[in-house]
Design a protein around this motif. Structure first.
Motif, PDB file in Angstrom:
ATOM      1  N   TYR A 164      -7.239 -26.931  38.311  1.00  0.00           N
ATOM      2  CA  TYR A 164      -7.339 -28.383  38.406  1.00  0.00           C
ATOM      3  C   TYR A 164      -7.424 -28.884  36.977  1.00  0.00           C
ATOM      4  O   TYR A 164      -8.291 -28.449  36.210  1.00  0.00           O
ATOM      5  N   ALA A 165      -6.501 -29.764  36.618  1.00  0.00           N
ATOM      6  CA  ALA A 165      -6.506 -30.321  35.260  1.00  0.00           C
ATOM      7  C   ALA A 165      -6.258 -31.821  35.354  1.00  0.00           C
ATOM      8  O   ALA A 165      -5.260 -32.259  35.915  1.00  0.00           O
ATOM      9  N   ARG A 166      -7.173 -32.587  34.814  1.00  0.00           N
ATOM     10  CA  ARG A 166      -7.032 -34.042  34.770  1.00  0.00           C
ATOM     11  C   ARG A 166      -7.408 -34.498  33.375  1.00  0.00           C
ATOM     12  O   ARG A 166      -8.470 -34.135  32.862  1.00  0.00           O
ATOM     13  N   TRP A 167      -6.507 -35.280  32.778  1.00  0.00           N
ATOM     14  CA  TRP A 167      -6.760 -35.771  31.424  1.00  0.00           C
ATOM     15  C   TRP A 167      -6.298 -37.198  31.307  1.00  0.00           C
ATOM     16  O   TRP A 167      -5.596 -37.723  32.153  1.00  0.00           O
ATOM     17  N   GLU A 168      -6.715 -37.806  30.214  1.00  0.00           N
ATOM     18  CA  GLU A 168      -6.386 -39.198  29.950  1.00  0.00           C
ATOM     19  C   GLU A 168      -5.836 -39.311  28.534  1.00  0.00           C
ATOM     20  O   GLU A 168      -6.365 -38.712  27.602  1.00  0.00           O
ATOM     21  N   LEU A 169      -4.752 -40.067  28.407  1.00  0.00           N
ATOM     22  CA  LEU A 169      -4.242 -40.481  27.106  1.00  0.00           C
ATOM     23  C   LEU A 169      -4.428 -41.986  27.036  1.00  0.00           C
ATOM     24  O   LEU A 169      -3.918 -42.715  27.880  1.00  0.00           O
ATOM     25  N   ARG A 170      -5.176 -42.427  26.050  1.00  0.00           N
ATOM     26  CA  ARG A 170      -5.473 -43.858  25.920  1.00  0.00           C
ATOM     27  C   ARG A 170      -4.849 -44.364  24.623  1.00  0.00           C
ATOM     28  O   ARG A 170      -5.048 -43.779  23.567  1.00  0.00           O
ATOM     29  N   ASP A 171      -4.078 -45.457  24.756  1.00  0.00           N
ATOM     30  CA  ASP A 171      -3.517 -46.080  23.561  1.00  0.00           C
ATOM     31  C   ASP A 171      -4.647 -46.686  22.745  1.00  0.00           C
ATOM     32  O   ASP A 171      -5.491 -47.408  23.273  1.00  0.00           O
ATOM     33  N   THR A 172      -4.667 -46.392  21.440  1.00  0.00           N
ATOM     34  CA  THR A 172      -5.707 -46.920  20.561  1.00  0.00           C
ATOM     35  C   THR A 172      -5.143 -47.874  19.522  1.00  0.00           C
ATOM     36  O   THR A 172      -5.880 -48.614  18.905  1.00  0.00           O
ATOM     37  N   GLU A 173      -3.837 -47.857  19.341  1.00  0.00           N
ATOM     38  CA  GLU A 173      -3.178 -48.723  18.361  1.00  0.00           C
ATOM     39  C   GLU A 173      -3.172 -50.159  18.880  1.00  0.00           C
ATOM     40  O   GLU A 173      -2.813 -50.411  20.025  1.00  0.00           O
ATOM     41  N   GLN A 174      -3.556 -51.087  18.055  1.00  0.00           N
ATOM     42  CA  GLN A 174      -3.578 -52.491  18.458  1.00  0.00           C
ATOM     43  C   GLN A 174      -2.185 -53.112  18.436  1.00  0.00           C
ATOM     44  O   GLN A 174      -1.912 -54.065  19.140  1.00  0.00           O
ATOM     45  N   ARG A 175      -1.299 -52.559  17.603  1.00  0.00           N
ATOM     46  CA  ARG A 175       0.057 -53.097  17.491  1.00  0.00           C
ATOM     47  C   ARG A 175       1.057 -51.948  17.568  1.00  0.00           C
ATOM     48  O   ARG A 175       0.742 -50.822  17.227  1.00  0.00           O
ATOM     49  N   ASN A 176       2.260 -52.274  18.005  1.00  0.00           N
ATOM     50  CA  ASN A 176       3.346 -51.315  17.886  1.00  0.00           C
ATOM     51  C   ASN A 176       4.624 -52.076  17.568  1.00  0.00           C
ATOM     52  O   ASN A 176       4.651 -53.308  17.584  1.00  0.00           O
ATOM     53  N   ALA A 177       5.686 -51.363  17.287  1.00  0.00           N
ATOM     54  CA  ALA A 177       6.941 -51.988  16.856  1.00  0.00           C
ATOM     55  C   ALA A 177       7.524 -52.922  17.897  1.00  0.00           C
ATOM     56  O   ALA A 177       8.322 -53.802  17.573  1.00  0.00           O
ATOM     57  N   TYR A 178       7.134 -52.755  19.145  1.00  0.00           N
ATOM     58  CA  TYR A 178       7.696 -53.572  20.232  1.00  0.00           C
ATOM     59  C   TYR A 178       6.650 -54.502  20.844  1.00  0.00           C
ATOM     60  O   TYR A 178       6.672 -54.774  22.037  1.00  0.00           O
ATOM     61  N   GLY A 179       5.725 -54.980  20.042  1.00  0.00           N
ATOM     62  CA  GLY A 179       4.718 -55.917  20.541  1.00  0.00           C
ATOM     63  C   GLY A 179       3.737 -55.214  21.447  1.00  0.00           C
ATOM     64  O   GLY A 179       3.163 -54.207  21.094  1.00  0.00           O
ATOM     65  N   GLU A 180       3.585 -55.731  22.656  1.00  0.00           N
ATOM     66  CA  GLU A 180       2.627 -55.153  23.599  1.00  0.00           C
ATOM     67  C   GLU A 180       3.311 -54.211  24.585  1.00  0.00           C
ATOM     68  O   GLU A 180       2.861 -54.020  25.703  1.00  0.00           O
TER      69      GLU A 180
END
Length: 176
Positions: free
Chosen positions: A72-88
């Motif tokens: 059983y494997a459960r993980w989370e990837l959370r965006d931490t960058e406030q900005r990116n090249a394509y806005g939101e």
């Protein structure tokens, strides 16, 4: 045999994302539960990718895996960058197959309420379960059991033959 399933590689960009292992376990047929562990793998081996991205790999490791065990494997990837090249912009592609039999696989995306998330399932019928919680909309896709994906030398790329789910805040390429 079972050795090939002793680790799961999770790739991410640590400058823009935070990785958290939520639950990693081996479930033995006798009911014993053994925790998995994490090993930092460093930069990916893909030199072309490393020119443009700062991807690293963390491995979820199950060193004492035996025939008959379930993982059983459960993980989370959370965006931490406030900005990116394509806005939101947010986008992800999740393949709903694996080289081994999988009891259940899922993807969960939380969006601010009122924000539209476009989604398209390719080679599978997988509508999302959508719920509203406080100021968030939760999209959840889940499938299983999934048969083992055949492995052949020189086979077409995964995106050409396997089922996948694409999610994006962009409706199409014109919106970019």
């Amino acid at each position: 045999g079972v050795k090939q399933y002793r680790s799961i590689a999770v790739g991410y960009d640590p400058l823009r994302q935070a990785f958290s292992a939520l639950r990693t376990e081996i479930h033995r047929p006798d009911g014993t539960v053994i925790p998995g562990r994490l090993e930092y793998g460093g930069k990916t081996d893909d030199e072309a990718n490393n020119l443009y991205y700062d991807y690293v790999v963390t491995y979820i490791v199950f060193p004492d895996l035996k025939p008959g065990d379930r993982i059983y494997a459960r993980w989370e990837l959370r965006d931490t960058e406030q900005r990116n090249a394509y806005g939101e912009y947010f986008g992800a592609l999740e393949v709903f197959s694996a080289p081994h039999r999988t009891l259940r696989k899922g993807l969960e995306v939380w969006m601010p309420a009122g924000r539209t998330l476009f989604h398209r399932a390719v080679r599978l019928d997988l509508p999302p379960r959508v719920t509203e919680e406080d100021r968030w909309t939760r999209y959840r896709w889940e499938a299983g059991p999934l048969a083992a994906r055949p492995q052949e030398a020189s086979m077409p790329g995964i995106g050409d033959v396997e089922p996948y789910l694409h999610v994006s805040t962009f409706a199409d390429w014109k919106e970019m």
